[in-house]
Design an enzyme around this catalytic site. Sequence first.
Site, PDB file in Angstrom:
ATOM      1  N   SER A 119       0.838  -1.203   0.000  1.00 17.17           N
ATOM      2  CA  SER A 119       0.000   0.000   0.000  1.00 17.17           C
ATOM      3  C   SER A 119       0.880   1.263   0.000  1.00 17.17           C
ATOM      4  CB  SER A 119      -0.947  -0.056   1.202  1.00 17.17           C
ATOM      5  OG  SER A 119      -1.980   0.904   1.079  1.00 17.17           O
ATOM      6  N   ASP A 177     -10.004  -4.817  -4.278  1.00 18.77           N
ATOM      7  CA  ASP A 177      -9.445  -3.846  -3.330  1.00 18.77           C
ATOM      8  C   ASP A 177     -10.336  -2.608  -3.257  1.00 18.77           C
ATOM      9  OD1 ASP A 177      -7.890  -1.976  -1.925  1.00 18.77           O
ATOM     10  OD2 ASP A 177      -6.016  -2.800  -2.703  1.00 18.77           O
ATOM     11  N   HIS A 211      -7.974  -5.329   0.223  1.00 17.49           N
ATOM     12  CA  HIS A 211      -6.739  -4.584   0.479  1.00 17.49           C
ATOM     13  C   HIS A 211      -5.926  -5.330   1.541  1.00 17.49           C
ATOM     14  CE1 HIS A 211      -4.242  -1.071   0.007  1.00 17.49           C
ATOM     15  NE2 HIS A 211      -4.220  -0.866   1.313  1.00 17.49           N
TER      16      HIS A 211
END
Length: 235
Positions: A119, A177, A211
């Site tokens: 991320s 995600d 995610h």
Amino acid sequence: MCGNNMSAPLPAIVPAARKATAAVIFLHGLGDTGHGWAEAFAGIRLPHVKYICPHAPTMPVSLNMRMSMPSWFDIYGLSPDANEDEAGIKRASENIKALIDQEVKNGIPSHRIILGGFSQGGALSLYTALTTQQKLAGVVALSCWLPLRNSFPQVEQSRHTPVCTCTSVLQCHGDSDPLVPFIFGSQTAAKMKDLINPDNMVFKSYRGLPHSACPEEMVDVKRFIEKQLPPISDE
């Protein structure tokens, strides 16, 4: 805990089982620490590789109502046209380059170092790889995007002179995600193919993955590390 003085504790480290002749430096995501990723790499470790998972300093994050949390740089929004913390991104990148330099001083050459992250950490790893003078073994970019993407050369300028001196990039993204949408990942992969040798760019998607990471993805990461950081003959 990180303090509010922009400092951070020492990285979480998974030492090599024998003499370390290679290293992986992996950056966690927003609000996290390096400990969880150190545990993840301990489960797929290679005996000659040292795994370094630094902790981001704690700072107020605009995206989260200025709440203080571990963050490599400020995030103003998640849309493609959101303003970016250019100064913070560049400052964080210089800190990661200094970490790479320290490992080189410790005896591990840069071409035996993989930089990676998840991320926000993956975003910082991509930006750092594209701006460092050190030749890295590769980059692992999970569920992320390329920050300051418009600051890099356009296709026509970069086609014959790749920006990134790393040998290979593995980019992974879940197709479900909700935070960093899959389209951001695919657009980032397309941009990266303009900036490096496209033959050295691999983009993998994972069906139903939100995610987060998954076992299949971590197996792919391990295989990438095995390929880019093989044992050397005198080990």
